[in-house]
Design a protein around this motif. Structure first.
Motif, PDB file in Angstrom:
ATOM      1  N   GLU A 170       0.821  -1.219   0.000  1.00 60.35           N
ATOM      2  CA  GLU A 170       0.000   0.000   0.000  1.00 60.35           C
ATOM      3  C   GLU A 170       0.851   1.263   0.000  1.00 60.35           C
ATOM      4  N   HIS A 171       1.929   1.266   0.815  1.00 59.93           N
ATOM      5  CA  HIS A 171       2.759   2.460   0.880  1.00 59.93           C
ATOM      6  C   HIS A 171       3.609   2.634  -0.377  1.00 59.93           C
ATOM      7  N   LEU A 172       3.954   1.544  -1.032  1.00 60.69           N
ATOM      8  CA  LEU A 172       4.649   1.675  -2.315  1.00 60.69           C
ATOM      9  C   LEU A 172       3.747   2.389  -3.316  1.00 60.69           C
ATOM     10  N   GLN A 173       2.489   2.011  -3.338  1.00 59.58           N
ATOM     11  CA  GLN A 173       1.546   2.641  -4.268  1.00 59.58           C
ATOM     12  C   GLN A 173       1.366   4.118  -3.937  1.00 59.58           C
ATOM     13  N   LYS A 174       1.318   4.442  -2.634  1.00 62.60           N
ATOM     14  CA  LYS A 174       1.204   5.839  -2.229  1.00 62.60           C
ATOM     15  C   LYS A 174       2.438   6.621  -2.663  1.00 62.60           C
ATOM     16  N   LEU A 175       3.619   6.023  -2.442  1.00 66.29           N
ATOM     17  CA  LEU A 175       4.864   6.694  -2.845  1.00 66.29           C
ATOM     18  C   LEU A 175       4.860   6.967  -4.343  1.00 66.29           C
ATOM     19  N   TRP A 176       4.467   5.966  -5.122  1.00 67.02           N
ATOM     20  CA  TRP A 176       4.474   6.110  -6.580  1.00 67.02           C
ATOM     21  C   TRP A 176       3.505   7.207  -7.036  1.00 67.02           C
ATOM     22  N   THR A 177       2.347   7.262  -6.362  1.00 64.60           N
ATOM     23  CA  THR A 177       1.348   8.266  -6.728  1.00 64.60           C
ATOM     24  C   THR A 177       1.817   9.661  -6.356  1.00 64.60           C
ATOM     25  N   ILE A 178       2.303   9.833  -5.136  1.00 63.12           N
ATOM     26  CA  ILE A 178       2.759  11.149  -4.679  1.00 63.12           C
ATOM     27  C   ILE A 178       3.907  11.650  -5.538  1.00 63.12           C
ATOM     28  N   MET A 179       4.847  10.765  -5.883  1.00 63.73           N
ATOM     29  CA  MET A 179       6.030  11.169  -6.644  1.00 63.73           C
ATOM     30  C   MET A 179       5.752  11.271  -8.141  1.00 63.73           C
ATOM     31  N   ALA A 180       4.522  10.942  -8.564  1.00 63.76           N
ATOM     32  CA  ALA A 180       4.183  10.970  -9.993  1.00 63.76           C
ATOM     33  C   ALA A 180       5.237  10.223 -10.801  1.00 63.76           C
ATOM     34  N   ALA A 181       5.632   9.062 -10.284  1.00 60.78           N
ATOM     35  CA  ALA A 181       6.709   8.278 -10.893  1.00 60.78           C
ATOM     36  C   ALA A 181       6.207   7.561 -12.142  1.00 60.78           C
ATOM     37  N   PRO A 182       7.138   7.202 -13.035  1.00 58.66           N
ATOM     38  CA  PRO A 182       6.744   6.490 -14.256  1.00 58.66           C
ATOM     39  C   PRO A 182       6.354   5.051 -13.964  1.00 58.66           C
ATOM     40  N   ALA A 183       5.858   4.368 -14.965  1.00 54.43           N
ATOM     41  CA  ALA A 183       5.508   2.960 -14.823  1.00 54.43           C
ATOM     42  C   ALA A 183       6.743   2.162 -14.387  1.00 54.43           C
ATOM     43  N   ILE A 184       6.505   1.067 -13.697  1.00 55.30           N
ATOM     44  CA  ILE A 184       7.601   0.277 -13.134  1.00 55.30           C
ATOM     45  C   ILE A 184       8.617  -0.121 -14.198  1.00 55.30           C
ATOM     46  N   ASP A 185       8.158  -0.600 -15.341  1.00 55.98           N
ATOM     47  CA  ASP A 185       9.097  -1.026 -16.386  1.00 55.98           C
ATOM     48  C   ASP A 185       9.965   0.133 -16.857  1.00 55.98           C
ATOM     49  N   ASP A 186       9.376   1.329 -16.940  1.00 56.16           N
ATOM     50  CA  ASP A 186      10.155   2.504 -17.344  1.00 56.16           C
ATOM     51  C   ASP A 186      11.186   2.857 -16.271  1.00 56.16           C
ATOM     52  N   ALA A 187      10.768   2.763 -14.999  1.00 57.36           N
ATOM     53  CA  ALA A 187      11.679   3.080 -13.905  1.00 57.36           C
ATOM     54  C   ALA A 187      12.802   2.046 -13.810  1.00 57.36           C
ATOM     55  N   VAL A 188      12.456   0.776 -13.995  1.00 53.64           N
ATOM     56  CA  VAL A 188      13.462  -0.288 -13.943  1.00 53.64           C
ATOM     57  C   VAL A 188      14.496  -0.112 -15.054  1.00 53.64           C
ATOM     58  N   ALA A 189      14.050   0.382 -16.197  1.00 51.59           N
ATOM     59  CA  ALA A 189      14.965   0.577 -17.331  1.00 51.59           C
ATOM     60  C   ALA A 189      16.057   1.587 -17.006  1.00 51.59           C
ATOM     61  N   CYS A 190      15.834   2.416 -15.964  1.00 47.19           N
ATOM     62  CA  CYS A 190      16.823   3.423 -15.585  1.00 47.19           C
ATOM     63  C   CYS A 190      17.883   2.867 -14.639  1.00 47.19           C
ATOM     64  N   ILE A 191      17.674   1.658 -14.163  1.00 46.30           N
ATOM     65  CA  ILE A 191      18.654   1.034 -13.271  1.00 46.30           C
ATOM     66  C   ILE A 191      19.702   0.313 -14.119  1.00 46.30           C
ATOM     67  N   ALA A 192      20.906   0.214 -13.574  1.00 48.22           N
ATOM     68  CA  ALA A 192      21.945  -0.570 -14.247  1.00 48.22           C
ATOM     69  C   ALA A 192      21.407  -1.983 -14.487  1.00 48.22           C
ATOM     70  N   PRO A 193      21.884  -2.660 -15.520  1.00 55.18           N
ATOM     71  CA  PRO A 193      21.357  -3.982 -15.867  1.00 55.18           C
ATOM     72  C   PRO A 193      21.147  -4.878 -14.645  1.00 55.18           C
ATOM     73  N   VAL A 194      19.958  -5.471 -14.574  1.00 59.59           N
ATOM     74  CA  VAL A 194      19.574  -6.310 -13.436  1.00 59.59           C
ATOM     75  C   VAL A 194      19.434  -7.751 -13.926  1.00 59.59           C
ATOM     76  N   ALA A 195      19.928  -8.681 -13.123  1.00 65.29           N
ATOM     77  CA  ALA A 195      19.834 -10.105 -13.486  1.00 65.29           C
ATOM     78  C   ALA A 195      18.369 -10.521 -13.572  1.00 65.29           C
ATOM     79  N   ALA A 196      18.117 -11.573 -14.318  1.00 61.65           N
ATOM     80  CA  ALA A 196      16.742 -11.986 -14.629  1.00 61.65           C
ATOM     81  C   ALA A 196      15.917 -12.300 -13.382  1.00 61.65           C
ATOM     82  N   GLU A 197      16.488 -13.031 -12.432  1.00 60.86           N
ATOM     83  CA  GLU A 197      15.701 -13.443 -11.262  1.00 60.86           C
ATOM     84  C   GLU A 197      15.356 -12.264 -10.352  1.00 60.86           C
ATOM     85  N   PRO A 198      16.321 -11.393  -9.981  1.00 66.19           N
ATOM     86  CA  PRO A 198      15.942 -10.214  -9.187  1.00 66.19           C
ATOM     87  C   PRO A 198      14.936  -9.314  -9.908  1.00 66.19           C
TER      88      PRO A 198
END
Length: 287
Positions: A71-99
């Protein structure tokens, strides 16, 4: 949340840090901190007294976040007007498949539909009784160039033009227009178009009172969480009901805070989330 491997925990923290410390998120970040101190019953002053970029500040943020997941993750995402998860993940350095799989599973409450359904400041503007023509007529009667321009921008948006098009036409930063709209949504149209005062227009008592308060929040003057001029203007209006020009408000903050930069003790916060936050900024700018 269940049992997570360490790599998934690190990726999750990196993702959240990138969203929270994105450069263009200053105003939204303060709203998030306000929500956290309210939920944890820390007192309204804690938002400003806590140095959020320290180990202590980030521990409070993650205690709040993980204490009521998702619930608080959703609140954080809404308040911060953050992009969709896939878009946000794309900004992280390459992540292994399982994580990455685990991260998407953890964040499945954040969907594109929930992001698209956010109530925005544009919704507030479109609900006003004034039409675009009404706002233009009002602007034509005002001789203050800044307020006239603001009403012209509102009229263009009210007529249905895209914010990015309006910003390009008027040679303004999109973020500037967004801040105008957020001020309007928060305080109403009249406060939004009220004529601001300069520092020299303040009485001695007003300048002393505002200055004394600003001196207590040195952490917002410089460093990773420094306030923009518009944020200082907003905070002063919230607290003292005085609308200063953004430039005057920032000058007053700088004049009443120590010259030395704050020291950060949150490990290597800049190095850890700087690139991620930069990527989040780019995604938000393109949205």
């Amino acid at each position: 949340m269940g049992v997570l491997d360490w790599e998934t925990v690190v990726v999750t923290i990196d993702l959240v840090l990138g969203v929270v410390w994105a450069k263009r998120a200053g105003r939204l970040r303060e709203r998030l901190f306000e929500k956290i101190v309210h939920d944890l019953d820390l007192g309204a002053q804690a938002r400003l007294s806590i140095d959020w970029a320290t180990n202590y500040g980030m521990s409070i943020l993650f205690a709040w976040l993980f204490g009521q997941w998702p619930e608080h993750l959703q609140k954080l995402w809404t308040i911060m007007a953050a992009p969709a998860i896939d878009d946000a993940v794309a900004c992280i350095a390459p992540v292994a498949a399982e994580p990455l799989r685990q991260l998407r599973k953890l964040c499945r409450c954040i969907t594109r539909k929930s992001i698209d359904n956010r109530k925005s400041a544009i919704d507030w503007l479109m609900a006003l009784p004034e039409t675009g023509a009404d706002l233009r007529r009002r602007g034509a009667r005002i001789h203050h160039s800044g307020l006239h321009r603001k009403l012209v921008v509102l009229a263009m948006l009210r007529d249905g033009l895209d914010l990015s098009v309006v910003a390009a036409t008027e040679r303004l930063r999109p973020d500037t227009i967004r801040i105008w709209l957020e001020n309007g949504m928060e305080h109403g149209l009249e406060a939004m178009v009220a004529r601001p005062v300069r520092g020299r227009d303040l009485s001695e008592d007003q300048e002393r009172e505002i200055g004394a308060w600003l001196a207590t929040i040195r952490g917002r003057a410089r460093g990773h969480g420094a306030w923009s001029a518009e944020q200082v203007q907003y905070e002063i209006m919230q607290r003292f009901d005085i609308k200063m020009t953004a430039a005057s408000a920032l000058s007053l903050l700088r004049a009443n805070t120590a010259q030395s930069a704050r020291s950060w003790d949150f490990g290597q916060l800049e190095g850890r989330c700087g690139n991620i936050a930069c990527g989040i900024d780019q995604v938000n700018a393109g949205s």
